[in-house]
Design a protein around this motif. Sequence first.
Motif: not given
Length: 129
Positions: A23-31, A39-41, A62-64, A74-81
């Motif tokens: 899990l790294m800075r700069g990703t929507v998961a991090w946000l 969160g959104r990038i 981009s991603s959300v 918080l169990w996890g993140v659902l993301a789309v790119g």
Amino acid sequence: MIASLGSWSKTGRDFAAGIRFPLMRGTVAWLVFEKGRPGRIENYESVRGSAPAAARETGWRSSVGTPIIIEGRLWGVLAVGSKTERPLPLDTEPRLAEFAELVTTAIASAETRAELVLYALANGLIGPN
């Protein structure tokens, strides 16, 4: 570490299920993990680091993401790119959050079912088969 539980892409270049990465800075998961809310990038070109570089390599522009919260945690993140030049539409967060509610219900139901089976096994209510 976070793990991809599934993904889909028209081009076939995606994050395969089971792949693990920090899990790294700069990703929507991090946000999402940092703030506990969607969160959104808008553009990965302006974000530095190895995780955003990996997103760029797969063609993401981009991603959300939105949290999956189970029993208040918080169990996890659902993301789309998106691979288009335009950022994802402004209504993506609420739409993704609605879908995350369905995912949350499914996960919670599966966890409850597993707990009931373990209870029944431990108390001799059912056999191991």
